[in-house]
Enzyme design. Structure first.
Site, short mmCIF file in Angstrom:
data_model
loop_
_atom_site.label_atom_id
_atom_site.label_comp_id
_atom_site.label_asym_id
_atom_site.label_seq_id
_atom_site.Cartn_x
_atom_site.Cartn_y
_atom_site.Cartn_z
CG HIS B 77 -1.58 1.30 1.51
ND1 HIS B 77 -2.60 1.81 0.74
CD2 HIS B 77 -1.33 2.25 2.47
CE1 HIS B 77 -2.96 2.99 1.22
NE2 HIS B 77 -2.20 3.28 2.27
CG ASP B 106 6.11 17.23 -27.11
OD1 ASP B 106 6.40 16.79 -25.99
OD2 ASP B 106 5.36 16.63 -27.92
CD1 TRP B 142 6.06 3.51 4.13
CD2 TRP B 142 7.39 4.24 2.50
NE1 TRP B 142 6.41 4.82 4.41
CE2 TRP B 142 7.23 5.29 3.43
CE3 TRP B 142 8.20 4.48 1.39
CZ2 TRP B 142 7.83 6.53 3.29
CZ3 TRP B 142 8.80 5.73 1.25
CH2 TRP B 142 8.61 6.73 2.20
CB SER B 171 12.07 9.25 -10.63
OG SER B 171 10.89 8.69 -10.17
CD GLU B 256 9.68 10.08 -2.84
OE1 GLU B 256 10.64 10.35 -3.61
OE2 GLU B 256 8.55 9.76 -3.24
CE1 TYR B 258 8.47 18.95 3.48
CE2 TYR B 258 10.84 18.71 3.57
CZ TYR B 258 9.64 18.93 4.20
OH TYR B 258 9.60 19.11 5.55
CB SER B 269 -0.19 28.72 -6.15
OG SER B 269 0.51 28.30 -5.01
CG HIS B 303 12.50 14.88 11.11
ND1 HIS B 303 12.38 16.07 10.45
CD2 HIS B 303 11.90 13.98 10.31
CE1 HIS B 303 11.74 15.89 9.33
NE2 HIS B 303 11.44 14.63 9.22
CE LYS B 332 4.24 27.10 -1.31
NZ LYS B 332 4.89 27.98 -2.28
#
Lengths: 370, 528
Positions: B77, B106, B142, B171, B256, B258, B269, B303, B332
């Site tokens: 999952h 493109d 995971w 990626s 990852e 973020y 936005s 952390h 933000k």
């Protein structure tokens, strides 16, 4: 069927069902206060930000004819809220640092206890007195499978809790035997990973007697949820008596190795050892859960290869979940469980019927030491 | 020297017919569509696994699955939702929107683009196939901490490692393509500080991906060596260090996190400025905030490891650096609120999801600050409080951002307006069920329920039953989303080029017809 479970929670009314435990130690209480302080600061910020947002959403609805203003920055406002955010963070960081320094202390304790995480049980050893024992889940498989009603301390009970004295500085030395586990007692605010090859430290000083329940909090395999922690804190005199008895029992246990054991005695002891330590994986009927946990019933090793049988129990099997039991259990336990599994189920009539005695295990150890 | 005479008309050069269109396509819109459908399918696969988890946890005791299979479900999952849903959906949105937002015909590297996509079905085919093998699939979470994922893993871990390698290649290739496109193919006049925020968010995200995907590949390669070639990177018995695994993993893992939220920042936005009919407040501080978050993400990784036994100075350093992230993130949120302030606000489905994003992501941010406080984290670590936290930032955070973006741009892609009534129904069902599912997890976590438990003590029963009900409603509701998307593809009110009132001034994509031509911006637009 759901109902009795749904309404059972009031049984634990001494613990909050929705907030962090206050706990019984000074450290756990400071951590609780810190948690609540940070929580209320967050609530405060949330109330301010969300009030402005929802008020704007309500006030400036297009359906009420709102016309958009045309501004897209304001330097002083932006500097202002950046500074405000920084100030709030410092407000949080100061008490957090103070509590952290208070909680973090690895000086030696009056009593030092080595805690070793195993798949899937805890081993406790009192280092000063050189006595130790395993602490296994006491909840029955029938309760887990829902065949009988669940008890009050479902999954939070063990066959033998760790006993510690009150008002004494206790240092825990925490390590892992196989994979990483984590030893957590919420009432002490002690949570420390039990890592193979490392010894971590944690400490506590419990002011009042009681039973404190915790859990393993690092995924350690199939029975991760089934290796609870239970600590019983008692007055110092009671603790001293408890340790004295432990030392006597350990001495008696050592003498048992030299005794001449009959097959029946070994079988009886082996059966109970098997039920506690082996049946979770190899199953009560010895059928295992192939291919992860091999069957013992009908296994060639159990039928005709007692030397390999001893070796597996002593050394474990590399690359599998089978741990080495040699360091952790007495010769009597190892010999009796080998004898039991060679006689139990269909193995007794199909196999060679070899009886392994504690002396055989001692001989094995002596050979390895050479 | 050019003597070749152009004979065919490029304006009518459409897609190939049949399956080969999708297999061999180099068109950014087709590849974007492939990515989006892939992640949609994976959402249902990963979601089904969540349903198995919640069905088992509905009551204490073991009823439906055994712990071994339960662990495979939690692991897969997580892997599928992170690598198979959130990331490909963002790449799909990037493929569709980046060229149209910067006025390019493109992506810069179209063949590479095709390869980046088609690696993904391979990777996930391999990963999911392990579930049908005799030893079962990955069952170590995971985060696959060694040595549970090495010495004690099923042998199918090798398929898992191969699959992670392929995902990483995909990626990295995708990121190279995105960075190249943004730097080389912007319309004349579009300086960096005039780029749409979604483009900025992806530029930063692509750099993060290039920086950390090789670290992930490194850590799984070390596992591969430990398992098959006798090394002992993570094996204490051979002189290795199991904690090293966690340091390397989280050095990848925190950036990852973020990677999975920055593009959503860009999307909401745009949506908030569109439906507030007011330009985004503090554009440049939005860009600097995203860049600061990205840079800080490299110095906060431990952390995740406050209980592994670090020195006091280490614990304090990672607490302070983590708390710092609250500043740009707070900026933000304040900017979004300031954009709504004195706007002229309407509440179409994309706006509803974006408002929910701001509110619920902020709640995830609050629990993030709580988790950063080291001593308090001793009590939160590896409990459902953490599960609540990261689901709040990933579901009403990242996933809501994706859904909002899909509703926002769907009329552009298909040329048809989606059904607004059904869209609002989808929003409210999702909004209520997501909170019923994830909010009580804070409570069970604080009360002491550890994560990754197939069975639990009786005092957690009430909340778990409630959570499961919420999860089933949430899961079923997403079938409604599937229906709405298919309905919009097949029919619906025709969309104008600007789609949303006033959007024509907000970005180049709104100057194109809806749907845009197969090849758009064959002549570069000029920015005023």
């Amino acid at each position: 069927m759901v109902m009795p479970v749904m309404f059972s929670s009031h049984v634990f009314s001494e613990d909050s069902d929705y907030n962090m435990k206050v706990g019984v130690t000074e450290v756990s209480q400071s951590i609780f206060e810190l948690h609540m302080l940070i929580f209320w600061i967050c609530v405060g910020i949330g109330v301010i930000v969300f009030s402005i947002m929802f008020w704007s959403l309500f006030k400036y609805r297009k359906s009420k004819g709102a016309v958009a203003a045309d501004f897209d920055d304001n330097l002083w406002l932006e500097i202002g809220w950046t500074v405000a955010a920084t100030v709030v963070l410092i407000w949080m960081a100061v008490p957090a640092t103070q509590v952290m320094v208070e909680a973090y202390d690895d000086a030696e304790g009056e009593i030092n206890i080595l805690i070793t995480g195993h798949q899937w049980k805890w081993h406790y050893e009192y280092l000063e007195d050189e006595v130790g024992f395993f602490s296994n889940l006491a909840t029955s498989q029938e309760q887990i499978n829902g065949e009988v009603p669940k008890g009050e301390f479902y999954l939070r009970e063990v066959d033998e809790p760790l006993v510690i004295p009150t008002n004494t500085r206790i240092r825990f030395l925490i390590t892992g035997n196989d994979v990483i586990h984590s030893w957590w007692v919420p009432d002490f605010a002690v949570k420390q990973d039990a890592i193979p090859g490392f010894i971590n430290t944690a400490w506590t000083n419990v002011p009042e007697p009681g039973i404190f329940r915790g859990a393993c909090t690092e995924l350690c395999g199939i029975k991760h949820a089934f290796m609870p922690v239970v600590v019983r804190a008692v007055e110092r005199e009671e603790f001293d008596a408890y340790i004295a008895e432990k030392v006597t029992l350990a001495e008696a246990e050592r003498l048992l190795t030299s005794k001449n054991w009959t097959k029946e005695e070994l079988m009886e002891r082996g059966e109970s050892f098997y039920a506690t330590n082996c049946s979770a994986c190899h199953q009560a009927g010895g059928q295992g859960i192939p291919p992860v946990f091999p069957a013992l019933d009908g296994s060639q090793i159990a039928l005709s290869d007692s030397a390999r049988h001893i070796q597996i129990l002593m050394e474990g099997v590399q690359g599998s979940a089978m741990a080495a039991f040699g360091e952790s259990y007495s010769e009597v336990d190892i010999a009796s469980v080998i004898t039991y599994t060679r006689q139990a189920w269909s193995n007794g009539k199909n196999g060679d019927g070899v009886i392994v005695t504690p002396k055989d295990i001692v001989d094995y150890k002596n050979r390895i030491d050479l | 020297m050019s003597t070749v005479v152009e004979t065919h008309d490029h304006g009518h050069h459409g897609p190939a017919k049949g399956l080969s269109r999708w297999l061999f396509t180099t068109n950014h819109k087709d590849i974007g569509t492939l990515y989006l459908w892939f992640s949609f399918i994976m959402l249902f696969i990963g979601g089904s696994m969540a349903m198995v988890i919640r069905a088992e946890l509905f009551q204490p005791g073991l009823q439906i699955v055994q712990p071994e299979f339960f662990n495979q479900m939690t692991t897969n999952h997580g892997l599928i939702m992170v690598f198979g849903v959130i990331m490909p959906a963002f790449v799909g949105l990037a493929n569709w929107m980046l060229p149209m937002q910067i006025g390019a015909p493109d992506m810069a590297l179209p063949r590479l683009n095709n390869l980046s996509f088609w690696l993904l079905p391979m990777a996930f085919g391999i990963l999911i196939s392990t579930l049908f093998m005799p030893e079962g699939g990955p069952n170590f979470g995971w985060t696959f901490y060694a040595p549970l994922s090495t010495t004690y893993a099923p042998s199918t871990v090798n398929f898992f490692i191969f699959s992670v390698h392929i995902m990483g290649v995909s990626s990295i290739l995708g990121s190279i393509n995105i960075i190249t496109t943004i730097f080389n193919m912007r319309a004349p006049g579009m300086t960096l500080m005039k780029m749409p925020l979604f483009v900025w968010s992806w530029l930063i995200t692509a750099y993060l991906l290039i920086a950390v995907m090789p670290v992930l590949a490194g850590v799984v390669t070390m596992m591969l060596m430990d398992i098959n070639f006798g090394t002992s990177f993570f094996n204490a018995a051979g002189g290795g260090d199991p904690v090293l695994f966690q340091h390397v993993f989280w050095f990848f893992g925190h950036p990852e996190v973020y990677i999975m939220i920055l593009p959503a920042f860009g999307i909401v936005s745009h949506i908030i400025e569109t439906f507030s009919r007011k330009p985004i407040f503090g554009y440049s501080s939005m860009v600097y905030a995203m860049a600061s978050i990205a840079i800080l993400s490299f110095v906060v990784w431990a952390h995740h490891m406050f209980t592994v036994g670090m020195p006091l100075a280490g614990e304090l350093f990672f607490m302070y650096s983590t708390m710092l992230i609250a500043i740009p993130t707070g900026v933000k949120v304040f900017n979004w609120v300031a954009t709504m302030f004195r706007g002229s606000i309407s509440f179409e489905t994309p706006m509803l999801f974006s408002i929910a994003f701001v509110a619920l992501f902020t709640i995830g941010g609050f629990s993030g600050i709580m988790l950063a406080i080291v001593p308090a984290d001793f009590q939160y670590h590896d409990t459902y409080f953490v599960v609540a936290h990261f689901h709040y930032v990933l579901v009403p955070g990242a996933l809501f951002g994706i859904i909002a973006g899909a509703y926002y741009w769907l009329p552009k892609w298909t040329g048809n307006m989606y059904d607004e009534t059904l869209g609002k129904l989808h929003f409210w069902l999702t909004f209520i069920s997501v909170n019923v599912t994830f909010f009580p997890m804070h409570f069970v976590g604080l009360a002491g329920m550890p994560r990754r438990y197939p069975d639990y003590a009786l005092q957690f029963a009430d909340f778990n039953a409630l959570i499961s009900v919420g999860a089933f409603v949430f899961g079923l509701t997403q079938l409604l989303f599937l229906f709405i998307v298919i309905k919009a593809i097949k029919s619906g009110k025709k969309a104008k080029p600007e789609v949303w009132e006033g959007a024509g001034d907000l970005g180049l994509e709104w100057t194109l017809s809806s749907p845009p031509p197969y090849h758009s911006f064959t002549v570069q637009p000029q920015l005023k």
